[in-house]
Scaffold this active site. Sequence first.
Site, PDB file in Angstrom:
ATOM      1  N   CYS A  18      43.275 -23.211  -8.615  1.00 27.61           N
ATOM      2  CA  CYS A  18      43.181 -23.122  -7.149  1.00 27.61           C
ATOM      3  C   CYS A  18      42.308 -24.284  -6.672  1.00 27.61           C
ATOM      4  CB  CYS A  18      42.649 -21.758  -6.714  1.00 27.61           C
ATOM      5  SG  CYS A  18      40.975 -21.377  -7.263  1.00 27.61           S
ATOM      6  N   ASN A  21      38.021 -22.784  -7.720  1.00 22.69           N
ATOM      7  CA  ASN A  21      37.838 -22.067  -8.993  1.00 22.69           C
ATOM      8  C   ASN A  21      36.716 -21.016  -8.896  1.00 22.69           C
ATOM      9  OD1 ASN A  21      36.994 -22.827 -12.470  1.00 22.69           O
ATOM     10  ND2 ASN A  21      38.491 -21.384 -11.705  1.00 22.69           N
ATOM     11  N   CYS A  23      37.411 -18.188  -6.379  1.00 22.69           N
ATOM     12  CA  CYS A  23      38.039 -16.999  -5.772  1.00 22.69           C
ATOM     13  C   CYS A  23      39.369 -16.658  -6.455  1.00 22.69           C
ATOM     14  CB  CYS A  23      38.275 -17.210  -4.269  1.00 22.69           C
ATOM     15  SG  CYS A  23      36.749 -17.419  -3.315  1.00 22.69           S
ATOM     16  N   ARG A  24      40.422 -17.400  -6.136  1.00 25.46           N
ATOM     17  CA  ARG A  24      41.758 -16.999  -6.579  1.00 25.46           C
ATOM     18  C   ARG A  24      41.998 -17.187  -8.063  1.00 25.46           C
ATOM     19  NH1 ARG A  24      44.681 -20.683  -2.301  1.00 25.46           N
ATOM     20  NH2 ARG A  24      42.771 -21.829  -2.743  1.00 25.46           N
ATOM     21  N   SER A  25      41.712 -18.384  -8.591  1.00 22.24           N
ATOM     22  CA  SER A  25      42.057 -18.596 -10.005  1.00 22.24           C
ATOM     23  C   SER A  25      41.200 -17.778 -10.978  1.00 22.24           C
ATOM     24  CB  SER A  25      42.085 -20.095 -10.369  1.00 22.24           C
ATOM     25  OG  SER A  25      40.840 -20.714 -10.192  1.00 22.24           O
ATOM     26  N   ASP A 133      44.245 -18.688   0.442  1.00 22.48           N
ATOM     27  CA  ASP A 133      42.809 -18.868   0.225  1.00 22.48           C
ATOM     28  C   ASP A 133      42.031 -17.777   0.980  1.00 22.48           C
ATOM     29  OD1 ASP A 133      40.216 -19.737   0.090  1.00 22.48           O
ATOM     30  OD2 ASP A 133      40.619 -21.754   0.872  1.00 22.48           O
TER      31      ASP A 133
HETATM   32  P1  4NP Z   1      39.485 -20.695  -4.242  1.00 16.39           P
HETATM   33  O1  4NP Z   1      38.716 -20.477  -2.837  1.00 16.39           O
HETATM   34  O2  4NP Z   1      40.206 -21.997  -4.137  1.00 16.39           O
HETATM   35  O3  4NP Z   1      40.387 -19.523  -4.289  1.00 16.39           O
HETATM   36  O4  4NP Z   1      38.409 -20.679  -5.299  1.00 16.39           O
HETATM   37  C1  4NP Z   1      37.875 -21.441  -2.289  1.00 16.39           C
HETATM   38  C2  4NP Z   1      36.585 -21.532  -2.691  1.00 16.39           C
HETATM   39  C3  4NP Z   1      35.745 -22.467  -2.132  1.00 16.39           C
HETATM   40  C4  4NP Z   1      36.210 -23.305  -1.156  1.00 16.39           C
HETATM   41  C5  4NP Z   1      37.527 -23.227  -0.748  1.00 16.39           C
HETATM   42  C6  4NP Z   1      38.364 -22.292  -1.312  1.00 16.39           C
HETATM   43  N1  4NP Z   1      35.339 -24.232  -0.558  1.00 16.39           N
HETATM   44  O5  4NP Z   1      35.777 -24.951   0.368  1.00 16.39           O
HETATM   45  O6  4NP Z   1      34.172 -24.342  -0.936  1.00 16.39           O
END
Ligand code: 4NP
Length: 164
Positions: A18, A21, A23-25, A133
């Site tokens: 994602c 790294n 939240c989703r992954s 996201d």
């Molecule tokens: P992820 O979510 O891609 O599912 O881990 C996010 C985590 C952090 C950010 C964006 C999306 N960020 O902008 O810091």
Amino acid sequence: MAGMTDANNNVPAILLVCLGNICRSPMAEGALRAAATREGLSLTIDSAGTAGYHIGEAPDPRAIATAARHGVDISGLKGRRLAAEDFARFTHIFALDTANLAGIDAARPRNATAKISLLMDVVEGREGQPVADPYHGSEEDFEQVWQQVSLAADALVARLAVDA
Ligand code: 4NP
């Protein structure tokens, strides 16, 4: 061997990617580890982000809580960034959404051997769908992510079990 296994050792190696790294992954990694364990399937599983904002960090507390509600502990995972070596180490790299699919493609070295695709493409009837996201979202958004990545994890394990 044909199908979803690595020609070298026959063990599929799955990387979930994602943006951050955190939240989703990591949730997808936890769901896939749990599904593989349930099926008694030997898999190499890891996750990474296309961005480097959260290197070395534990998953987001909301992601940890969501996985925990479903009986999966992801609190020990640590954020890392997608690396050039990943394209040869893993047999399959799955993007959580289309922006990250493009990010993975942009980072792909010429010697890449991994098959690269969207995670939800493994779920019949959900091909092409992104896992949205949840970072700026609600607890319900995290729960929706869990539901999606669990469907994908179950579908992937079912496919890999047929190939094994
Ligand atoms: P992820 O979510 O891609 O599912 O881990 C996010 C985590 C952090 C950010 C964006 C999306 N960020 O902008 O810091």
